[in-house]
Design a protein around this motif. Structure first.
Motif, mmCIF file in Angstrom:
data_model
loop_
_atom_site.group_PDB
_atom_site.id
_atom_site.type_symbol
_atom_site.label_atom_id
_atom_site.label_comp_id
_atom_site.label_asym_id
_atom_site.label_seq_id
_atom_site.Cartn_x
_atom_site.Cartn_y
_atom_site.Cartn_z
ATOM 1 N N SER A 29 0.862 -1.175 0.000
ATOM 2 C CA SER A 29 0.000 0.000 0.000
ATOM 3 C C SER A 29 0.899 1.226 0.000
ATOM 4 O O SER A 29 2.077 1.150 0.316
ATOM 5 N N VAL A 30 0.315 2.343 -0.316
ATOM 6 C CA VAL A 30 1.066 3.582 -0.305
ATOM 7 C C VAL A 30 1.051 4.117 1.116
ATOM 8 O O VAL A 30 0.002 4.166 1.758
ATOM 9 N N GLU A 31 2.217 4.489 1.583
ATOM 10 C CA GLU A 31 2.342 5.066 2.913
ATOM 11 C C GLU A 31 3.117 6.368 2.812
ATOM 12 O O GLU A 31 3.997 6.504 1.969
ATOM 13 N N MET A 32 2.760 7.314 3.650
ATOM 14 C CA MET A 32 3.490 8.577 3.745
ATOM 15 C C MET A 32 3.209 9.167 5.115
ATOM 16 O O MET A 32 2.311 8.714 5.812
ATOM 17 N N LYS A 103 1.332 20.655 17.591
ATOM 18 C CA LYS A 103 2.586 20.583 18.359
ATOM 19 C C LYS A 103 2.855 19.175 18.866
ATOM 20 O O LYS A 103 3.953 18.639 18.713
ATOM 21 N N GLU A 104 1.854 18.572 19.472
ATOM 22 C CA GLU A 104 2.024 17.221 20.018
ATOM 23 C C GLU A 104 2.287 16.221 18.894
ATOM 24 O O GLU A 104 3.158 15.361 19.002
ATOM 25 N N TYR A 105 1.542 16.338 17.803
ATOM 26 C CA TYR A 105 1.705 15.404 16.684
ATOM 27 C C TYR A 105 3.117 15.511 16.106
ATOM 28 O O TYR A 105 3.775 14.509 15.867
ATOM 29 N N LYS A 106 3.572 16.743 15.890
ATOM 30 C CA LYS A 106 4.913 16.930 15.340
ATOM 31 C C LYS A 106 5.976 16.348 16.267
ATOM 32 O O LYS A 106 6.941 15.735 15.814
ATOM 33 N N ALA A 107 5.790 16.541 17.567
ATOM 34 C CA ALA A 107 6.782 16.056 18.535
ATOM 35 C C ALA A 107 6.846 14.532 18.585
ATOM 36 O O ALA A 107 7.920 13.949 18.691
ATOM 37 N N LYS A 108 5.699 13.885 18.487
ATOM 38 C CA LYS A 108 5.657 12.431 18.670
ATOM 39 C C LYS A 108 5.614 11.620 17.380
ATOM 40 O O LYS A 108 6.109 10.499 17.333
ATOM 41 N N TYR A 109 4.973 12.147 16.358
ATOM 42 C CA TYR A 109 4.656 11.314 15.194
ATOM 43 C C TYR A 109 5.130 11.874 13.856
ATOM 44 O O TYR A 109 4.717 11.391 12.808
ATOM 45 N N ARG A 110 5.961 12.868 13.862
ATOM 46 C CA ARG A 110 6.364 13.558 12.635
ATOM 47 C C ARG A 110 6.745 12.608 11.499
ATOM 48 O O ARG A 110 6.318 12.793 10.368
ATOM 49 N N LYS A 112 6.147 9.279 11.390
ATOM 50 C CA LYS A 112 5.326 8.066 11.337
ATOM 51 C C LYS A 112 4.645 7.942 9.975
ATOM 52 O O LYS A 112 4.028 8.879 9.479
ATOM 53 N N LEU A 113 4.783 6.774 9.360
ATOM 54 C CA LEU A 113 4.129 6.525 8.083
ATOM 55 C C LEU A 113 2.717 6.015 8.330
ATOM 56 O O LEU A 113 2.485 5.191 9.204
ATOM 57 N N ILE A 114 1.800 6.549 7.546
ATOM 58 C CA ILE A 114 0.403 6.131 7.645
ATOM 59 C C ILE A 114 -0.026 5.566 6.297
ATOM 60 O O ILE A 114 0.393 6.064 5.248
ATOM 61 N N PRO A 115 -0.828 4.516 6.304
ATOM 62 C CA PRO A 115 -1.318 3.981 5.025
ATOM 63 C C PRO A 115 -2.365 4.920 4.428
ATOM 64 O O PRO A 115 -3.221 5.437 5.129
#
Length: 133
Positions: A29-32, A103-110, A112-115
């Motif tokens: 699958s495509v992930e980014m 802010k929280e997303y960038k700090a923890k999951y920047r 992270k690849l998502i399908p």
């Protein structure tokens, strides 16, 4: 006899390679990361909405976005998106989520690849074509 056996083994392994490669492609699958998804999908869909008042693509994309959230934030992402879609303001969902989660997303999951859901994959090209018209 040895030649025949070697050819049979070669044929078998070639066929096995073809089958395994086809299975790998079917399961891929495509992930980014979320930032790239927003740039490639949401941003052009918002532009289409702003320029042509076409919310179809943006709405379809936004319906899938909560599935891309971290597990502990999915419900809140969905609540924000649903509330904005209910009042016909899909373009305001991005700002609402950014304000609350960026802010929280960038700090923890920047990174992270998502399908990316398969049914969205053609959207960037389709949107680009609609913007040209």
């Amino acid at each position: 006899m040895k030649l025949r056996m070697m050819l049979s083994l070669l044929l078998f392994f070639s066929a096995l390679g073809i089958v395994l490669n086809a299975e790998k492609k079917a399961n891929s699958s495509v992930e980014m990361n979320l930032h790239d998804f927003m740039e490639d999908f949401t941003k052009p869909a918002t532009k289409l909405y702003d320029k042509k008042d076409n919310a179809d693509y943006l709405n379809k994309i936004l319906e899938k976005v909560p599935d891309m959230a971290p597990d502990d934030q999915k419900a809140e992402w969905k609540e924000i998106i649903d509330a904005k879609l209910a009042v016909g303001k899909p373009d305001e969902t991005c700002k609402s989520c950014h304000t609350k989660f960026k802010k929280e997303y960038k700090a923890k999951y920047r990174k992270k690849l998502i399908p990316i859901p398969e049914d969205l994959l053609g959207f960037p090209k389709e949107i680009k074509e609609l913007l040209k018209k």
